[in-house]
Scaffold this motif. Structure first.
Motif, PDB file in Angstrom:
ATOM      1  N   UNK A 153      18.625 -11.730   1.502  1.00 47.46           N
ATOM      2  CA  UNK A 153      17.493 -11.786   2.427  1.00 47.46           C
ATOM      3  C   UNK A 153      16.295 -12.455   1.753  1.00 47.46           C
ATOM      4  N   UNK A 154      15.277 -12.759   2.559  1.00 44.78           N
ATOM      5  CA  UNK A 154      14.196 -13.623   2.097  1.00 44.78           C
ATOM      6  C   UNK A 154      13.088 -12.907   1.343  1.00 44.78           C
ATOM      7  N   UNK A 155      12.864 -11.645   1.650  1.00 44.26           N
ATOM      8  CA  UNK A 155      11.731 -10.987   1.017  1.00 44.26           C
ATOM      9  C   UNK A 155      11.701  -9.495   1.242  1.00 44.26           C
ATOM     10  N   UNK A 156      10.610  -8.900   0.763  1.00 45.08           N
ATOM     11  CA  UNK A 156      10.446  -7.448   0.749  1.00 45.08           C
ATOM     12  C   UNK A 156       9.119  -7.072   1.390  1.00 45.08           C
ATOM     13  N   UNK A 157       9.140  -5.983   2.144  1.00 48.14           N
ATOM     14  CA  UNK A 157       7.908  -5.342   2.601  1.00 48.14           C
ATOM     15  C   UNK A 157       7.771  -4.039   1.830  1.00 48.14           C
ATOM     16  N   UNK A 162       4.053  -1.711  -5.633  1.00 50.67           N
ATOM     17  CA  UNK A 162       5.391  -2.076  -6.117  1.00 50.67           C
ATOM     18  C   UNK A 162       5.570  -3.572  -6.321  1.00 50.67           C
ATOM     19  N   UNK A 163       4.545  -4.357  -6.014  1.00 50.24           N
ATOM     20  CA  UNK A 163       4.679  -5.814  -6.074  1.00 50.24           C
ATOM     21  C   UNK A 163       4.947  -6.302  -7.497  1.00 50.24           C
ATOM     22  N   UNK A 164       4.235  -5.741  -8.466  1.00 52.27           N
ATOM     23  CA  UNK A 164       4.437  -6.157  -9.849  1.00 52.27           C
ATOM     24  C   UNK A 164       5.870  -5.938 -10.301  1.00 52.27           C
ATOM     25  N   UNK A 177       2.885  -7.270   1.923  1.00 52.05           N
ATOM     26  CA  UNK A 177       2.386  -5.931   1.605  1.00 52.05           C
ATOM     27  C   UNK A 177       1.405  -5.385   2.638  1.00 52.05           C
ATOM     28  N   UNK A 178       1.814  -4.316   3.323  1.00 48.58           N
ATOM     29  CA  UNK A 178       0.861  -3.539   4.127  1.00 48.58           C
ATOM     30  C   UNK A 178       0.110  -2.575   3.208  1.00 48.58           C
ATOM     31  N   UNK A 179      -0.635  -1.663   3.800  1.00 47.81           N
ATOM     32  CA  UNK A 179      -1.388  -0.717   2.982  1.00 47.81           C
ATOM     33  C   UNK A 179      -2.589  -1.367   2.318  1.00 47.81           C
ATOM     34  N   UNK A 180      -3.209  -2.333   3.011  1.00 46.84           N
ATOM     35  CA  UNK A 180      -4.349  -3.060   2.461  1.00 46.84           C
ATOM     36  C   UNK A 180      -5.621  -2.612   3.188  1.00 46.84           C
ATOM     37  N   UNK A 181      -6.594  -2.216   2.417  1.00 52.09           N
ATOM     38  CA  UNK A 181      -7.890  -1.815   2.958  1.00 52.09           C
ATOM     39  C   UNK A 181      -9.004  -2.433   2.112  1.00 52.09           C
TER      40      UNK A 181
END
Length: 232
Positions: A153-157, A162-164, A177-181
């Motif tokens: 698959x192409x990517x991750x949400x 956890x991005x690092x 990435x959701x969870x952005x404020x």
């Protein structure tokens, strides 16, 4: 490419009138929007076509598909020719399901990238332990990321925290990435039901390719100022 090109606005919990009012604001030059399960169930493909054609927006269809492989494949087949750029499935559906999703997506919606959802950003360490017996969260995420990579698959949400880890081990996978404020929202505990949050600058620095933001933008009283902060 502008930073705004990497921002995906979640249109969740909005009426058609509210969506129209938000997208027609003259200062709103955000090119990418997210249509979640609630909106898609209520308005269906017509809303996707409307936003694509009338407002010229790219579409992230966030359905989080999770079922046996043949059912997920048939669900994706029903999206044939829909103008969507991203589509989500749950990584916990397993490698066979993910491969079936990819095979069907390449035929029915070839322009679309399929993204695997790891753990919802509403879950924190205690929830992961209570639900799945997970005590080592890093190991649990790595297992999901490996499944994603193996399936093609192409990517991750996932949350920005956890991005690092993702980019260290699987840099070829797209990170959404959701969870952005905004920082003032985090400091004021205005994060609603999301637990693993981060501000936009921190998320981009962590390696996020795209950020998903909802009420921080759709409910703000000063969209121009919020967009200025994002551009910076």
């Amino acid at each position: 490419m502008s930073k705004l090109d990497k921002i995906i606005v979640a249109l969740d919990q909005m009426s058609l009138d509210e969506i129209d009012q938000f997208l027609r604001q003259k200062e709103n030059d955000l090119p990418f929007v997210k249509i979640g399960l609630e909106l898609f169930v209520k308005y269906g493909p017509d809303l996707v076509h409307k936003i694509s054609l009338e407002y010229k927006k790219k579409i992230f269809l966030d359905l989080k598909l999770h079922d046996i492989p043949v059912t997920v494949a048939k669900a994706i087949s029903s999206l044939k020719n829909l103008p969507i750029d991203f589509l989500t499935v749950h990584l916990s559906g397993g490698e066979a399901m993910l491969k079936a999703a990819m095979a069907e997506a390449r035929m029915s919606i070839p322009q679309c990238k399929v993204l695997g959802v790891s753990f919802l950003t509403s879950l924190e360490a205690k929830d992961l332990n209570d639900l799945f017996g997970i005590t080592n969260t890093e190991e649990a995420f790595l297992r999901l990321f490996k499944t994603a990579s193996d399936s093609g698959i192409d990517g991750i949400v996932s949350s920005p925290h956890e991005v690092g880890l993702l980019k260290k081990h699987y840099p070829h996978l797209l990170s959404v990435t959701p969870g952005i404020r905004f920082r003032d929202e985090i400091e004021g505990a205005q994060v609603q039901d999301q637990k693993r949050v981060m501000d936009p600058k921190e998320a981009f620095n962590a390696g996020s390719d795209y950020l998903v933001m909802g009420r921080s933008l759709t409910k703000t009283q000063n969209l121009s100022e919020r967009l200025r902060l994002l551009k910076e």
